[in-house]
Scaffold this motif. Structure first.
Motif, PDB file in Angstrom:
ATOM      1  N   ILE A 143       0.851  -1.199   0.000  1.00  0.00           N
ATOM      2  CA  ILE A 143       0.000   0.000   0.000  1.00  0.00           C
ATOM      3  C   ILE A 143       0.886   1.248   0.000  1.00  0.00           C
ATOM      4  O   ILE A 143       1.783   1.379   0.838  1.00  0.00           O
ATOM      5  N   LEU A 144       0.615   2.130  -0.964  1.00  0.00           N
ATOM      6  CA  LEU A 144       1.349   3.396  -1.032  1.00  0.00           C
ATOM      7  C   LEU A 144       0.369   4.539  -0.839  1.00  0.00           C
ATOM      8  O   LEU A 144      -0.780   4.459  -1.281  1.00  0.00           O
ATOM      9  N   CYS A 145       0.801   5.570  -0.172  1.00  0.00           N
ATOM     10  CA  CYS A 145      -0.052   6.745   0.037  1.00  0.00           C
ATOM     11  C   CYS A 145       0.691   7.925  -0.593  1.00  0.00           C
ATOM     12  O   CYS A 145       1.452   8.617   0.072  1.00  0.00           O
ATOM     13  N   LYS A 146       0.497   8.102  -1.903  1.00  0.00           N
ATOM     14  CA  LYS A 146       1.346   9.052  -2.633  1.00  0.00           C
ATOM     15  C   LYS A 146       0.824  10.479  -2.575  1.00  0.00           C
ATOM     16  O   LYS A 146       1.591  11.423  -2.685  1.00  0.00           O
ATOM     17  N   GLN A 147      -0.509  10.620  -2.419  1.00  0.00           N
ATOM     18  CA  GLN A 147      -1.072  11.964  -2.596  1.00  0.00           C
ATOM     19  C   GLN A 147      -1.432  12.676  -1.304  1.00  0.00           C
ATOM     20  O   GLN A 147      -1.884  13.810  -1.334  1.00  0.00           O
ATOM     21  N   HIS A 148      -1.303  12.001  -0.187  1.00  0.00           N
ATOM     22  CA  HIS A 148      -1.663  12.643   1.080  1.00  0.00           C
ATOM     23  C   HIS A 148      -0.532  12.475   2.079  1.00  0.00           C
ATOM     24  O   HIS A 148       0.217  11.514   2.022  1.00  0.00           O
ATOM     25  N   ARG A 149      -0.443  13.405   2.997  1.00  0.00           N
ATOM     26  CA  ARG A 149       0.574  13.353   4.033  1.00  0.00           C
ATOM     27  C   ARG A 149      -0.072  13.620   5.383  1.00  0.00           C
ATOM     28  O   ARG A 149      -1.003  14.412   5.459  1.00  0.00           O
ATOM     29  N   PRO A 150       0.440  12.993   6.464  1.00  0.00           N
ATOM     30  CA  PRO A 150       1.550  12.044   6.461  1.00  0.00           C
ATOM     31  C   PRO A 150       1.116  10.668   5.962  1.00  0.00           C
ATOM     32  O   PRO A 150      -0.074  10.364   5.902  1.00  0.00           O
ATOM     33  N   GLN A 151       2.122   9.855   5.616  1.00  0.00           N
ATOM     34  CA  GLN A 151       1.854   8.454   5.319  1.00  0.00           C
ATOM     35  C   GLN A 151       1.788   7.756   6.674  1.00  0.00           C
ATOM     36  O   GLN A 151       2.712   7.893   7.477  1.00  0.00           O
ATOM     37  N   MET A 152       0.699   7.033   6.925  1.00  0.00           N
ATOM     38  CA  MET A 152       0.531   6.475   8.272  1.00  0.00           C
ATOM     39  C   MET A 152       0.265   4.968   8.206  1.00  0.00           C
ATOM     40  O   MET A 152      -0.443   4.486   7.328  1.00  0.00           O
ATOM     41  N   ALA A 153       0.828   4.269   9.175  1.00  0.00           N
ATOM     42  CA  ALA A 153       0.624   2.817   9.224  1.00  0.00           C
ATOM     43  C   ALA A 153       0.722   2.346  10.666  1.00  0.00           C
ATOM     44  O   ALA A 153       1.398   2.970  11.488  1.00  0.00           O
TER      45      ALA A 153
END
Ligand SMILES: Cc1cc2nc3c(=O)[nH]c(=O)nc-3n(C[C@H](O)[C@H](O)[C@H](O)COP(=O)(O)OP(=O)(O)OC[C@H]3O[C@@H](n4cnc5c(N)ncnc54)[C@H](O)[C@@H]3O)c2cc1C
Length: 339
Positions: A143-153
């Motif tokens: 899973i990549l979160c390219k368009q929003h920040r922060p990337q959270m996991a």
């Protein structure tokens, strides 16, 4: 790069320590500092201790209302800090509180959250590749979160190795203020009573795990495993087939779709050793397998294998442990040292 730190009774929760280790690895690859965030009350000493696991700094928000985790004040604190400092990546432990917090924050901050990750990587652009089992464990999703920040996991417990503590490590403690009042509370704390789990210790916290599978043949035989676990000071766990048969609740399940454990000693009793089970216990210190089938796959990863009928072997172990415990203290100490 941030990791959310959870304290419990003056110590860091094991999942937070594991998270620092993985966060350190990722921060070094990205060439950025690693920050721990510790909302709480009177947590300065804990923050200093946390640095020793590999943090560059710890952001402390100290407030009496943060003494015990509650959803709304913790969400407010974390959301305020994230908006204030704009970290690229924020990691949480997939504990009950970490899951609750991450789930709320991704809605408040309008960004993504990949829950219960078992692996992290970075893509060519430095985006966090958040890897977690999907479709009931049949595949791994990247899973990549390219368009929003922060990337959270959130990171699954006991999957990542806990780093060694280095008391000489230097780092900064940064105190941040976030306004919190009674109006931010969703629940008023009248009294705190620790939840005492039925059946003793949690398998993912125990030093010794006695795990039973379908070979037990009947749910009542978990009583025998509980007796063995009690004598060893350990916890009972189970394979999915035992859980799916309704013999023991799901919270005891070890494996790809259950919990991951890393005890010093793992007893696999009447468990065949399917890959999905191994995924949750193969990092145990020592694996002792008891199985009637000499060709059972579990023997391939076992450190000690006992080929035989568990209904003879387990009662014999219980008997011998009882005799050992009845002997003078020195002999019992020898058993106690493996914990
Ligand atoms: C997507 C997916 C996810 C899964 N996730 C998990 C998971 O998280 N955890 C998990 O455990 N499984 C999981 N499974 C199931 C897994 O594939 C196996 O079916 C399961 O682990 C088998 O459980 P078991 O070893 O208890 O049973 P079995 O495979 O039936 O093995 C029983 C064993 O007991 C032995 N035995 C029988 N009688 C005796 C005796 N008297 N004395 C000694 N030994 C005896 C037998 O020789 C046998 O090896 C998953 C499967 C899928 C498809």
């Amino acid at each position: 790069m941030w990791v959310f730190l959870e304290g419990r009774k003056g110590s860091l929760r094991d999942v937070s320590v594991q998270l620092i280790g993985e966060g350190r690895r990722l921060a070094d690859r990205r060439g950025v500092p690693l920050t721990g965030v510790l909302p709480g009350h009177d947590v300065e000493a804990l923050a200093r201790h946390a640095i020793g696991y590999g943090l560059d700094r710890v952001v402390v928000v100290d407030h009496p209302l943060l003494e015990i985790y509650r959803s709304r004040p913790f969400t407010k604190v974390m959301a305020t800090l994230i908006i204030r400092h704009k970290p690229e990546i924020v990691l949480y432990g997939a504990s009950k509180n970490g899951r609750d917090l991450g789930g709320r924050l991704h809605a408040v901050l309008e960004t993504g959250l990949a829950a219960d990750c078992v692996k992290f990587d970075l893509d060519d652009d430095g985006n966090l590749d958040m890897i977690r089992p999907s479709f009931g464990g049949k595949s791994l999703a990247h899973i990549l979160c390219k368009q929003h920040r922060p990337q959270m996991a959130s990171a699954r417990r006991n999957v990542f190795l806990a780093p060694r503590h280095d008391p000489s490590r230097q780092g900064a403690i940064v105190h941040e203020a976030v306004e919190i009042s009674d109006a931010d509370l969703d629940a008023k704390l009248l009294e705190f009573t620790e939840f005492v789990r039925e059946g003793g210790a949690r398998p993912d916290e125990a030093g010794i795990v006695v795990s039973g599978g379908y070979g037990l043949g009947d749910p009542k035989n978990f009583g025998m495993l509980q007796e063995l676990a009690d004598l060893l000071g350990g916890a009972v766990a189970a394979s999915r087939k035992a859980v799916d048969s309704g013999w023991i609740p799901k919270e005891f399940q070890v494996g790809q779709t259950g919990m991951t454990v890393r005890p010093k000693v793992y007893f696999a009793i009447g468990i065949s050793g399917a890959v999905q089970h191994l995924a949750g216990m193969q990092e145990s210190g020592k694996i002792v397998a008891i199985n009637i089938d000499p060709k059972a796959a579990i023997f391939e990863i076992a450190d000690y294998g006992i080929v035989g009928n568990l209904f003879q072997i387990v009662p014999e172990m219980i008997q011998q442990l009882k005799e050992l415990k009845a002997r003078p203290a020195k002999t019992v100490e020898a058993v106690a040292t493996i914990r």
